[in-house]
Write an enzyme that holds these catalytic residues in place. Structure first.
Site, PDB file in Angstrom:
ATOM      1  N   ASP A 150       0.855  -1.195   0.000  1.00 24.69           N
ATOM      2  CA  ASP A 150       0.000   0.000   0.000  1.00 24.69           C
ATOM      3  C   ASP A 150       0.885   1.237   0.000  1.00 24.69           C
ATOM      4  O   ASP A 150       2.121   1.141  -0.091  1.00 24.69           O
ATOM      5  CB  ASP A 150      -0.938  -0.009   1.219  1.00 24.69           C
ATOM      6  CG  ASP A 150      -2.278   0.658   0.925  1.00 24.69           C
ATOM      7  OD1 ASP A 150      -2.292   1.712   0.265  1.00 24.69           O
ATOM      8  OD2 ASP A 150      -3.313   0.135   1.361  1.00 24.69           O
ATOM      9  N   HIS A 190     -14.005  -2.385  -5.591  1.00 28.06           N
ATOM     10  CA  HIS A 190     -15.187  -1.526  -5.649  1.00 28.06           C
ATOM     11  C   HIS A 190     -14.842  -0.037  -5.694  1.00 28.06           C
ATOM     12  O   HIS A 190     -15.722   0.796  -5.892  1.00 28.06           O
ATOM     13  CB  HIS A 190     -16.149  -1.833  -4.497  1.00 28.06           C
ATOM     14  CG  HIS A 190     -15.616  -1.544  -3.129  1.00 28.06           C
ATOM     15  ND1 HIS A 190     -15.950  -2.302  -2.031  1.00 28.06           N
ATOM     16  CD2 HIS A 190     -14.802  -0.569  -2.641  1.00 28.06           C
ATOM     17  CE1 HIS A 190     -15.374  -1.814  -0.951  1.00 28.06           C
ATOM     18  NE2 HIS A 190     -14.684  -0.755  -1.302  1.00 28.06           N
TER      19      HIS A 190
END
Length: 352
Positions: A213, A260
């Protein structure tokens, strides 16, 4: 301050109703937008329309069109028969102007409210809130040319810890659903807090994990890994999941509540990138929420889709849509296994 805890445990009570209440405002915004701003029910009052014709009449791009119509179908106001969008009897009696029992003007009382106007702006522009840098930057999007609040230390910490509230509840369920007894290392792409990896490590003492990340976010993942006693088995690796090379040492890759946030081309791209670094016999885990395959609900997911649409470049997807991306990447998807708070996991396997 973090509370001292040695193990991530499932909650005693299911918090799903709280999430449904929290997202309920999107029903008001979408319904009012359809009635008072897009006059959608008048468009379908005299004739049914194909998806492409209705989308053209509404002047919406594909993503906002699907967000709006999925919600209205879940509300049982629209239905699709033989490829044609048409009004349900409920909508025909109460949402067509001039009818004896018309309530559209009552709903229209909210037409000028800030939330409705904001939703209308998002639908018409197909852009997330605060997408401009001078508005503070989009919260959950990393893309060249777009300022992200997750790149700044204070905002990244606030948003990441906010998301930890759901992960604390769901991660232990995910760890208990999955069989990773034969896995060696899990790569948690966009892993944020690292809580999903941490739960998997606690459930599988033989396992190693890599959280991939942005640097500011990984600071929190390292803190949680220390708190939960798995820092010796969890590696924090900074990078851009669309641009940088993914670590190739894992035989399981996790995308938990990641896809999403992105539109369809980016989802397909990221699934392909993950599949390309998996070894034979490896697995790609898509942990997310799922619309029905016909995109007609359920309503709680349709409203969450509106929230995602407002804050990101994505929406909620169906299991079928995820499975198509997995198959296109050469993976073999299994059936959805449910976790908590409307989430579930699809395991895509790379056969030898």
């Amino acid at each position: 301050m973090f509370t001292t805890a040695s193990e991530l445990r499932p909650p005693n009570l299911d918090p799903t109703p709280l999430f449904e209440l929290f997202r309920g405002s999107y029903a008001t915004e979408l319904l009012t937008a359809a009635v008072a701003h897009f006059q959608l029910f008048e468009l379908l009052g005299n004739a049914s329309l194909t998806a492409s014709a209705l989308q053209q009449r509404l002047q919406l791009e594909r993503r906002p069109f699907l967000v709006l119509t999925t919600a209205l179908r879940a509300m049982q106001l629209l239905e699709v028969n033989e490829g044609q969008y048409q009004l349900t009897q409920l909508a025909r009696e109460h949402l067509l102007r001039g009818g004896a029992h018309y309530v559209g003007d009552y709903i229209g009382l909210a037409a000028a409210s800030p939330g409705v106007n904001e939703m209308v702006a998002r639908l018409r522009t197909n852009r997330p809130a605060n997408a401009a840098a001078d508005d503070g930057g989009a919260a959950f999007i990393y893309r060249e040319g777009l300022e992200s609040a997750m790149e700044r230390e204070a905002s990244a910490r606030h948003l990441t810890l906010a998301l930890a509230g759901r992960a604390h509840n769901v991660a232990p369920h995910l760890a208990r659903v999955l069989d990773l007894s034969k896995a060696r290392c899990v790569l948690d792409v966009g892993g944020g807090t690292g809580l999903y990896s941490i739960a998997l490590l606690q459930q599988n003492p033989h396992l190693q994990a890599i959280v991939f990340d942005r640097p500011e976010v990984l600071k929190i993942a390292a803190e949680f890994a220390t708190q939960y006693g798995v820092i010796d088995r969890l590696t924090c690796t900074p990078g851009d999941m669309f641009a940088d090379e993914l670590p190739a040492s894992a035989d399981v890759i996790l995308l938990s509540n990641i896809l999403h946030d992105w539109d369809e081309p980016q989802c397909a791209q990221l699934v392909e990138r993950c599949a390309s670094v998996l070894p034979a016999g490896g697995q790609l885990l898509i942990h997310d929420v799922f619309l029905n395959d016909d995109l007609a609900g359920p309503l709680p997911i349709a409203l969450y889709s509106a929230a995602l649409f407002t804050l990101t470049e994505g929406r909620a997807y169906s299991a079928d849509e995820y499975c198509q991306w997995l198959k296109a990447a050469g993976l073999h998807p299994a059936a959805v296994q449910h976790t908590l708070i409307h989430c579930g996991v699809i395991v895509g396997s790379k056969l030898a």
